[in-house]
Enzyme design. Structure first.
Site, PDB file in Angstrom:
ATOM      1  N   SER A   1       0.744  -1.027  -0.150  1.00  0.00           N
ATOM      2  CA  SER A   1      -0.084   0.128   0.032  1.00  0.00           C
ATOM      3  C   SER A   1       0.971   1.290  -0.064  1.00  0.00           C
ATOM      4  CB  SER A   1      -0.863   0.003   1.238  1.00  0.00           C
ATOM      5  OG  SER A   1      -0.369  -0.256   2.234  1.00  0.00           O
TER       6      SER A   1
ATOM      7  N   VAL B   1      -1.669  -9.673   7.494  1.00  0.00           N
ATOM      8  CA  VAL B   1      -0.886 -10.671   6.955  1.00  0.00           C
ATOM      9  C   VAL B   1      -0.696 -11.515   8.315  1.00  0.00           C
ATOM     10  CG1 VAL B   1       0.146  -9.759   5.028  1.00  0.00           C
ATOM     11  CG2 VAL B   1       1.291  -9.280   7.035  1.00  0.00           C
TER      12      VAL B   1
ATOM     13  N   ASN C   1       7.127  -8.186   2.641  1.00  0.00           N
ATOM     14  CA  ASN C   1       7.864  -6.900   2.808  1.00  0.00           C
ATOM     15  C   ASN C   1       6.809  -6.080   3.949  1.00  0.00           C
ATOM     16  OD1 ASN C   1       8.747  -4.104   2.202  1.00  0.00           O
ATOM     17  ND2 ASN C   1       6.382  -3.865   1.685  1.00  0.00           N
TER      18      ASN C   1
ATOM     19  N   SER D   1      16.794  -6.320   7.209  1.00  0.00           N
ATOM     20  CA  SER D   1      17.042  -4.825   7.686  1.00  0.00           C
ATOM     21  C   SER D   1      18.411  -4.916   8.185  1.00  0.00           C
ATOM     22  CB  SER D   1      16.071  -4.455   8.701  1.00  0.00           C
ATOM     23  OG  SER D   1      16.531  -3.379   9.577  1.00  0.00           O
TER      24      SER D   1
ATOM     25  N   TYR E   1      11.905  -5.545  17.086  1.00  0.00           N
ATOM     26  CA  TYR E   1      12.193  -5.440  15.825  1.00  0.00           C
ATOM     27  C   TYR E   1      13.453  -6.283  15.391  1.00  0.00           C
ATOM     28  CZ  TYR E   1      12.563  -3.039  11.260  1.00  0.00           C
ATOM     29  OH  TYR E   1      12.587  -2.704  10.066  1.00  0.00           O
TER      30      TYR E   1
ATOM     31  N   LYS F   1      13.653  -9.367  12.745  1.00  0.00           N
ATOM     32  CA  LYS F   1      14.583  -9.236  11.443  1.00  0.00           C
ATOM     33  C   LYS F   1      15.603 -10.283  11.302  1.00  0.00           C
ATOM     34  CE  LYS F   1      12.002  -6.147   9.356  1.00  0.00           C
ATOM     35  NZ  LYS F   1      11.160  -6.113   7.994  1.00  0.00           N
TER      36      LYS F   1
HETATM   37  P1  NDP Z   1       5.647   1.467   5.761  1.00  0.00           P
HETATM   38  O1  NDP Z   1       5.395   1.608   7.396  1.00  0.00           O
HETATM   39  O2  NDP Z   1       5.908   2.536   5.049  1.00  0.00           O
HETATM   40  O3  NDP Z   1       4.774   0.459   5.142  1.00  0.00           O
HETATM   41  C1  NDP Z   1       4.607  -0.917   5.919  1.00  0.00           C
HETATM   42  C2  NDP Z   1       3.405  -1.809   4.904  1.00  0.00           C
HETATM   43  O4  NDP Z   1       3.308  -2.818   5.780  1.00  0.00           O
HETATM   44  C3  NDP Z   1       2.333  -1.042   4.642  1.00  0.00           C
HETATM   45  O5  NDP Z   1       2.108  -1.153   3.204  1.00  0.00           O
HETATM   46  C4  NDP Z   1       1.238  -1.781   5.551  1.00  0.00           C
HETATM   47  O6  NDP Z   1       0.124  -1.748   4.753  1.00  0.00           O
HETATM   48  C5  NDP Z   1       1.866  -3.126   5.629  1.00  0.00           C
HETATM   49  N1  NDP Z   1       1.645  -3.698   6.862  1.00  0.00           N
HETATM   50  C6  NDP Z   1       1.745  -3.541   8.096  1.00  0.00           C
HETATM   51  N2  NDP Z   1       1.212  -4.309   8.888  1.00  0.00           N
HETATM   52  C7  NDP Z   1       0.516  -5.228   7.944  1.00  0.00           C
HETATM   53  C8  NDP Z   1      -0.577  -6.212   8.281  1.00  0.00           C
HETATM   54  N3  NDP Z   1      -0.799  -6.583   9.663  1.00  0.00           N
HETATM   55  N4  NDP Z   1      -1.036  -6.879   7.166  1.00  0.00           N
HETATM   56  C9  NDP Z   1      -1.072  -6.418   6.015  1.00  0.00           C
HETATM   57  N5  NDP Z   1      -0.052  -5.636   5.831  1.00  0.00           N
HETATM   58  C10 NDP Z   1       0.566  -4.522   6.827  1.00  0.00           C
HETATM   59  O7  NDP Z   1       7.106   0.678   6.028  1.00  0.00           O
HETATM   60  P2  NDP Z   1       8.434   0.585   4.855  1.00  0.00           P
HETATM   61  O8  NDP Z   1       7.785   0.695   3.354  1.00  0.00           O
HETATM   62  O9  NDP Z   1       9.309   1.771   5.262  1.00  0.00           O
HETATM   63  O10 NDP Z   1       8.854  -0.780   5.068  1.00  0.00           O
HETATM   64  C11 NDP Z   1       8.349  -1.767   4.326  1.00  0.00           C
HETATM   65  C12 NDP Z   1       9.519  -3.079   4.818  1.00  0.00           C
HETATM   66  O11 NDP Z   1      10.764  -2.667   5.077  1.00  0.00           O
HETATM   67  C13 NDP Z   1       9.302  -3.521   6.423  1.00  0.00           C
HETATM   68  O12 NDP Z   1       9.308  -4.897   6.617  1.00  0.00           O
HETATM   69  C14 NDP Z   1      10.250  -2.657   7.286  1.00  0.00           C
HETATM   70  O13 NDP Z   1      10.692  -3.413   8.484  1.00  0.00           O
HETATM   71  C15 NDP Z   1      11.386  -3.164   6.308  1.00  0.00           C
HETATM   72  N6  NDP Z   1      12.503  -1.994   6.351  1.00  0.00           N
HETATM   73  C16 NDP Z   1      12.186  -0.611   6.097  1.00  0.00           C
HETATM   74  C17 NDP Z   1      13.377   0.308   6.490  1.00  0.00           C
HETATM   75  C18 NDP Z   1      13.222   1.599   6.047  1.00  0.00           C
HETATM   76  O14 NDP Z   1      14.087   2.429   6.409  1.00  0.00           O
HETATM   77  N7  NDP Z   1      11.954   2.344   5.627  1.00  0.00           N
HETATM   78  C19 NDP Z   1      14.437  -0.275   6.806  1.00  0.00           C
HETATM   79  C20 NDP Z   1      14.688  -1.616   7.182  1.00  0.00           C
HETATM   80  C21 NDP Z   1      13.661  -2.399   6.854  1.00  0.00           C
HETATM   81  P3  NDP Z   1      -1.496  -1.326   5.661  1.00  0.00           P
HETATM   82  O15 NDP Z   1      -1.072  -0.564   6.948  1.00  0.00           O
HETATM   83  O16 NDP Z   1      -2.087  -0.823   4.576  1.00  0.00           O
HETATM   84  O17 NDP Z   1      -1.931  -2.682   6.155  1.00  0.00           O
END
Ligand code: NDP
Length: 252
Positions: free
Chosen positions: A17, A66, A92, A144, A157, A161
């Site tokens: 999303s 998820v 992701n 991560s 966290y 990870k």
């Molecule tokens: P965001 O917070 O921007 O996005 C998180 C995404 O996960 C959203 O699309 C959200 O969708 C989805 N999500 C969370 N919980 C659920 C759930 N229970 N069911 C379905 N979907 C879920 O995070 P990022 O894009 O920054 O991060 C993406 C991944 O990368 C994560 O795993 C994060 O740990 C990892 N990461 C990110 C870093 C960063 O600097 N940004 C660094 C290292 C790792 P919705 O809320 O619509 O359900």
């Protein structure tokens, strides 16, 4: 026939999303991959689908939590019905709750482990049987830098990870004979919603900058392109590892 090796492959991307999931959807779409987006926020997923269309492919949205076994099973069934197959799975979806260990409730702890780790198990269990037997497959788990190093306030966290990296290695061995590669992408700090509180706080922003030799936050497109590379035939000999994309954080 299209010259693109990934044309018409089907990718499931959880957390599609926004943020890194959206960026990976757009990069894969530009290679002709059809996308199944999974998240809870349908309006935000529809915006990703619009951007996927702009990039030259199609996306369908599947609303699911998820962490919920029943919802994952129903979502997987709907995706297989819509696309007939799955070639690429990107685990992701993730959350971060930052606090000291004694301040965590069990529910908060379980939410982090469930979203960041157990969801990958649920998604792989649902899709791996349908990915076998094709001589090609890609599973990418969003690990991560916190799979490798840590900071205070990250017990849940980092645990999730680091475990996801272990999961990645074991599954890679399990699926090697099927030519399904399983890898992690380990980002340093990227400017997504997850990190807004850190970016907006001058103190934590300065702390982050002090740890990044390249002196900037990552750009989400850089994750998208790395994902597209890992899905390409050129990356077919890479499995059971993760790729740090962290501006040099972990080199220190
Ligand atoms: P965001 O917070 O921007 O996005 C998180 C995404 O996960 C959203 O699309 C959200 O969708 C989805 N999500 C969370 N919980 C659920 C759930 N229970 N069911 C379905 N979907 C879920 O995070 P990022 O894009 O920054 O991060 C993406 C991944 O990368 C994560 O795993 C994060 O740990 C990892 N990461 C990110 C870093 C960063 O600097 N940004 C660094 C290292 C790792 P919705 O809320 O619509 O359900």
């Amino acid at each position: 026939m299209s010259q693109q090796p990934l044309a018409n492959k089907v990718a499931v991307i959880t957390g599609g999303s926004r943020g890194l999931g959206r960026a990976m959807a757009i990069s894969l779409a530009a290679k002709g991959v059809q996308i199944a987006l999974v998240a809870r926020d349908v309006a935000a997923m529809e915006e990703t689908a619009r951007l996927v269309a702009e990039a030259g492919s199609t996306a369908h949205c599947f609303a699911a939590d998820v962490t919920d076994e029943t919802q994952v099973a129903a979502m997987a069934e709907a995706i297989l019905l819509a696309f007939g197959t799955v070639d690429i799975l990107v685990n992701n979806a993730g959350i971060n709750i930052r606090k000291n260990v004694h301040e965590f409730t069990l529910a908060e702890w379980n939410a982090v482990i469930g979203t960041n780790l157990s969801s990958a198990f649920l998604l792989c269990r649902a899709f791996v049987p349908h990915m076998k037997g094709k001589g090609y497959g890609r599973i990418i788990n969003m690990t991560s830098i916190m799979s490798h190093v840590s900071l205070g306030g990250r017990t849940a966290y980092s645990s999730s990870k680091a475990a996801l990296l272990g999961f990645t290695k074991s599954l890679a061995l399990e699926l090697a004979s099927e030519a399904i590669t399983v890898n992690g992408i380990s980002p340093g700090p990227f400017a997504t919603e997850m990190n807004v509180p850190l970016m907006n706080n001058p103190e934590t922003n300065a702390m982050f900058m002090s740890k990044i030799p390249l002196g900037r936050w990552g750009k989400v497109e850089e994750i998208g392109e790395l994902c597209a590379y890992l899905c390409s035939p050129d990356a077919g000999f890479i499995t059971g590892t993760d790729i740090l994309i962290d501006g040099g954080w972990c080199a220190q």
